[in-house]
Write a protein that holds these residues in place. Structure first.
Motif, PDB file in Angstrom:
ATOM      1  N   VAL A 101      -8.813  -8.248   6.230  1.00  9.77           N
ATOM      2  CA  VAL A 101      -9.338  -7.504   5.085  1.00  9.77           C
ATOM      3  C   VAL A 101     -10.260  -6.383   5.548  1.00  9.77           C
ATOM      4  O   VAL A 101     -10.184  -5.246   5.066  1.00  9.77           O
ATOM      5  CB  VAL A 101     -10.063  -8.458   4.116  1.00  9.77           C
ATOM      6  N   ASN A 102     -11.122  -6.676   6.503  1.00 13.40           N
ATOM      7  CA  ASN A 102     -12.021  -5.644   7.035  1.00 13.40           C
ATOM      8  C   ASN A 102     -11.232  -4.503   7.678  1.00 13.40           C
ATOM      9  O   ASN A 102     -11.551  -3.319   7.478  1.00 13.40           O
ATOM     10  CB  ASN A 102     -12.979  -6.257   8.049  1.00 13.40           C
TER      11      ASN A 102
ATOM     12  N   ASN B  31      -8.960  -0.767  -1.534  1.00  5.75           N
ATOM     13  CA  ASN B  31     -10.049  -1.733  -1.701  1.00  5.75           C
ATOM     14  C   ASN B  31      -9.456  -3.132  -1.643  1.00  5.75           C
ATOM     15  O   ASN B  31      -8.775  -3.568  -2.576  1.00  5.75           O
ATOM     16  CB  ASN B  31     -10.762  -1.501  -3.036  1.00  5.75           C
ATOM     17  N   PHE B  32      -9.701  -3.830  -0.545  1.00  3.28           N
ATOM     18  CA  PHE B  32      -9.214  -5.195  -0.358  1.00  3.28           C
ATOM     19  C   PHE B  32     -10.397  -6.158  -0.481  1.00  3.28           C
ATOM     20  O   PHE B  32     -11.430  -5.977   0.171  1.00  3.28           O
ATOM     21  CB  PHE B  32      -8.583  -5.371   1.026  1.00  3.28           C
TER      22      PHE B  32
ATOM     23  N   ASN C 220      -9.447  -2.383   4.980  1.00  2.00           N
ATOM     24  CA  ASN C 220     -10.403  -1.522   4.269  1.00  2.00           C
ATOM     25  C   ASN C 220     -10.828  -0.334   5.121  1.00  2.00           C
ATOM     26  O   ASN C 220     -11.067   0.767   4.608  1.00  2.00           O
ATOM     27  CB  ASN C 220     -11.632  -2.336   3.857  1.00  2.00           C
ATOM     28  N   ASN C 221     -10.926  -0.544   6.422  1.00  2.00           N
ATOM     29  CA  ASN C 221     -11.372   0.522   7.319  1.00  2.00           C
ATOM     30  C   ASN C 221     -10.275   1.531   7.648  1.00  2.00           C
ATOM     31  O   ASN C 221     -10.568   2.685   7.980  1.00  2.00           O
ATOM     32  CB  ASN C 221     -11.904  -0.079   8.628  1.00  2.00           C
TER      33      ASN C 221
ATOM     34  N   TYR D   8       0.838  -1.203   0.000  1.00  2.00           N
ATOM     35  CA  TYR D   8       0.000   0.000   0.000  1.00  2.00           C
ATOM     36  C   TYR D   8       0.875   1.257   0.000  1.00  2.00           C
ATOM     37  O   TYR D   8       0.616   2.208  -0.739  1.00  2.00           O
ATOM     38  CB  TYR D   8      -0.920  -0.021   1.221  1.00  2.00           C
TER      39      TYR D   8
ATOM     40  N   LYS E 218      -5.759  -1.444  -5.168  1.00  2.00           N
ATOM     41  CA  LYS E 218      -6.767  -2.473  -5.455  1.00  2.00           C
ATOM     42  C   LYS E 218      -6.166  -3.856  -5.224  1.00  2.00           C
ATOM     43  O   LYS E 218      -5.316  -4.310  -5.992  1.00  2.00           O
ATOM     44  CB  LYS E 218      -7.253  -2.353  -6.902  1.00  2.00           C
TER      45      LYS E 218
END
Length: 288
Positions: free
Chosen positions: A255-256, A266-267, A259-260, A206, A212
């Motif tokens: 993943v959550n 966007n995972f 993303n947060n 990242y 993405k």
């Protein structure tokens, strides 16, 4: 990997990534960068001093020029995905040159793991950490070809980053008698260790500009040929399949969290375990 499984996975990928996409965009993705192990290695191990190679027959029998280094008869799932995205076959990092890098690079290496020590029983391999460093080298090439850092950042943010890691950390680490890992960690502790390292590695990508991500979970390892061969009745090992469940559960939580906490990222998690289980239990539904 069978063609049916590749097409099923590729279709699932497309629905997930592009189901809510912007129809005004001229292209689905300018490039795809691939990180992983033997499931998607396309030749990076060919010239390594490694026992994990597939550059000989019967591998590659469906390619006109014969074996390529893929651990399959033909296309892998990332080859199918690239085709569906309108991209050419993504070249291996060790073979890419010139303008080929503009469509992406495949850094995957058979026997590679999230942990650097994973796969040492095969001698040569390219762990995930080194694959990320190889991607950094690619960025220097891309910056020159795209016209500078601003253009590079914009392009990389629109690219797909496919990562499929974790299987070897079980098959060629935790389950191997010559590793001390199983004596040091129970299944949940080992899954936690892997996810802590995996999270750091994805954050590194990242920070290098990736936005993405498509992350593949670990599949039914208890049903692969090497495990089946160890069972007298040639049945899937429920013990091995249960062993990887904490890792997949942790991946979903990871993943959550990513993303947060990572702006503009966007995972997406692909539940390979569930998908392969469905294929095995409902083969007729898929025409076999």
């Amino acid at each position: 990997m069978a063609g049916l499984e590749c097409k099923y996975l590729a279709l699932f990928f497309m629905l997930l990534v592009w189901g809510g996409g912007n129809a005004e965009e001229d292209e689905m993705a300018p490039a795809m960068f691939i990180f992983g192990d033997s499931l998607i290695d396309n030749g990076n191990n060919n010239n390594l001093p490694s026992f994990a190679k597939a550059n000989y027959f019967p591998y590659g029998i469906d390619f006109d020029d014969g074996p390529t280094g893929r651990f399959s008869n033909g296309y892998t799932m990332v080859d199918q995905i690239a085709q569906m995205l309108g991209l050419p076959l993504i070249p291996a990092y060790t073979q890419a040159s010139g303008s080929e890098v503009l469509h992406g690079i495949n850094y995957a290496s058979a026997a590679a793991g999230i942990l650097d020590v994973t796969g040492r029983n095969f001698v040569g391999r390219i762990p995930f950490n080194q694959q990320i460093r190889n991607f950094e080298n690619t960025l220097d090439q891309l910056s020159d070809q795209l016209g500078g850092p601003d253009q590079l950042a914009d392009s990389i943010a629109r690219c797909i980053f496919f990562v499929g890691m974790g299987s070897n950390d079980y098959l060629n680490n935790y389950l191997m008698p010559n590793y001390a890992t199983r004596n040091q960690y129970n299944s949940q502790q080992f899954a936690n260790l892997l996810i802590q390292q995996y999270t750091r590695q994805l954050n590194n990508l990242y920070n290098l500009g990736a936005r993405k991500f498509v992350l593949s979970g670990v599949g039914l390892l208890g049903c692969i040929p090497s495990i089946l061969a160890q069972n007298a009745n040639s049945r899937c090992s429920d013990d091995v399949n249960r062993l990887v469940m904490p890792f997949n559960t942790n991946m979903k939580a990871m993943v959550n969290n990513l993303n947060n906490n990572l702006p503009a990222a966007n995972f997406i998690y692909i539940d390979i375990f569930r998908m392969f289980n469905d294929i095995l239990n409902n083969a007729r539904s898929y025409g076999t």
